[in-house]
Design a protein around this motif. Structure first.
Motif, PDB file in Angstrom:
ATOM      1  N   SER A   1       0.804  -1.221   0.000  1.00 53.36           N
ATOM      2  CA  SER A   1       0.000   0.000   0.000  1.00 53.36           C
ATOM      3  C   SER A   1       0.842   1.278   0.000  1.00 53.36           C
ATOM      4  O   SER A   1       0.289   2.381  -0.087  1.00 53.36           O
ATOM      5  CB  SER A   1      -0.936   0.020   1.215  1.00 53.36           C
TER       6      SER A   1
ATOM      7  N   HIS B   1       7.965  -5.458  -5.455  1.00 50.84           N
ATOM      8  CA  HIS B   1       6.510  -5.409  -5.583  1.00 50.84           C
ATOM      9  C   HIS B   1       6.056  -6.298  -6.743  1.00 50.84           C
ATOM     10  O   HIS B   1       5.138  -7.117  -6.611  1.00 50.84           O
ATOM     11  CB  HIS B   1       6.082  -3.955  -5.826  1.00 50.84           C
TER      12      HIS B   1
ATOM     13  N   GLU C   1      -6.068  -7.625  -8.705  1.00 51.63           N
ATOM     14  CA  GLU C   1      -6.348  -6.450  -7.872  1.00 51.63           C
ATOM     15  C   GLU C   1      -5.046  -5.768  -7.474  1.00 51.63           C
ATOM     16  O   GLU C   1      -4.913  -4.540  -7.579  1.00 51.63           O
ATOM     17  CB  GLU C   1      -7.126  -6.859  -6.620  1.00 51.63           C
ATOM     18  N   ARG C   2      -4.084  -6.575  -7.037  1.00 47.65           N
ATOM     19  CA  ARG C   2      -2.787  -6.033  -6.653  1.00 47.65           C
ATOM     20  C   ARG C   2      -2.072  -5.416  -7.857  1.00 47.65           C
ATOM     21  O   ARG C   2      -1.438  -4.366  -7.753  1.00 47.65           O
ATOM     22  CB  ARG C   2      -1.911  -7.136  -6.044  1.00 47.65           C
TER      23      ARG C   2
ATOM     24  N   LEU D   1      -3.402  -4.164 -10.651  1.00 48.21           N
ATOM     25  CA  LEU D   1      -4.062  -2.936 -11.092  1.00 48.21           C
ATOM     26  C   LEU D   1      -3.727  -1.761 -10.166  1.00 48.21           C
ATOM     27  O   LEU D   1      -3.682  -0.612 -10.605  1.00 48.21           O
ATOM     28  CB  LEU D   1      -5.569  -3.141 -11.184  1.00 48.21           C
ATOM     29  N   GLU D   2      -3.494  -2.044  -8.894  1.00 45.63           N
ATOM     30  CA  GLU D   2      -3.055  -1.004  -7.961  1.00 45.63           C
ATOM     31  C   GLU D   2      -1.648  -0.525  -8.325  1.00 45.63           C
ATOM     32  O   GLU D   2      -1.326   0.661  -8.204  1.00 45.63           O
ATOM     33  CB  GLU D   2      -3.030  -1.558  -6.530  1.00 45.63           C
ATOM     34  N   PHE D   3      -0.825  -1.463  -8.778  1.00 41.88           N
ATOM     35  CA  PHE D   3       0.589  -1.199  -9.042  1.00 41.88           C
ATOM     36  C   PHE D   3       0.852  -0.589 -10.413  1.00 41.88           C
ATOM     37  O   PHE D   3       1.738   0.266 -10.566  1.00 41.88           O
ATOM     38  CB  PHE D   3       1.344  -2.527  -8.906  1.00 41.88           C
TER      39      PHE D   3
END
Length: 229
Positions: free
Chosen positions: A61, A74, A89-90, A92-94
């Motif tokens: 995060s 990451h 999900e992870r 798309l955050e990155f």
């Protein structure tokens, strides 16, 4: 300095730092610690196996990261996620925080291959992005997951239609077609014959195909004749 940053500096190799800096000219030198990729992969595996000890949730995060090596970590940890929904999900955050070709080209989760239909839909969106590395990653997805058993000739047309003024997009586009010429010659060569690529990408695709050990000499000789002068 965070716990993970301290670990990274303990693994620092200054000569490699200079080398890595020369490979990623779009990054400031101060954002590169200088840790070799095998050590980063080993650390990512250790961190992922001991999430609480290393505070992986907090690390995930804490975007954007300060150092190139943190982005590598990451990426390498995302690759290890086995559940598709969690993995995407992870990722798309990155994705919006990927700011160089090196990190962009490293994240290839195995779970993506097992969910190719879903990933293909996302890749089609990514290649229409205004972000250089989102487009590059989209092309990379087509190259990594859709030039073998999941290949369709229409994919070539999709990638050929991309037009960009960005070097790192055009280079990936050329890399894609050089790989396609090695794996799907009969369909890929038609794109070259019909000159459906921009002149720079067209010629760079041929150059990279010529440098590939996976392309036959006969095919290389033919491609040379198709160069745009």
């Amino acid at each position: 300095m965070t716990k993970i940053q301290k670990i990274l500096f303990e693994l620092q190799d200054n000569k490699y730092r200079e080398f890595q800096s020369s490979l990623t000219p779009t990054l400031e030198a101060k954002s590169i610690i200088g840790v070799r990729v095998p050590k980063l992969r080993a650390l990512a595996k250790e961190m992922f196996a001991n999430k609480k000890q290393y505070g992986v949730e907090k690390f995930f995060s804490s975007l954007p990261h300060k150092y190139l090596e943190e982005n590598f970590l990451h990426s390498f940890m995302i690759e290890q996620i086995k559940d598709y929904d969690e993995c995407i999900e992870r990722f798309l955050e990155f994705l919006p925080f990927i700011d160089n070709w090196a990190v962009c080209d490293t994240c290839h989760p195995k779970v993506f291959r097992k969910n190719s239909a879903k990933v293909l839909l996302l890749a089609r969106e990514w290649i229409r992005s205004e972000s250089t590395y989102t487009v590059r990653y989209g092309i990379d997805v087509f190259m990594t997951y859709f030039l073998d058993e999941n290949f369709l000739p229409e994919h070539l047309e999709t990638i050929a239609s991309i037009r960009s003024g960005e070097y790192y997009v055009n280079m990936m586009q050329a890399w894609y077609f050089a790989t396609a010429l090695a794996k799907q010659w009969d369909d890929a060569v038609k794109i070259i014959e019909d000159k459906k690529l921009s002149p720079w990408v067209h010629n760079k695709s041929i150059q990279k195909a010529k440098e590939s050990f996976r392309v036959t000499q006969e095919h290389k000789d033919y491609l040379v004749k198709l160069r745009i002068k």
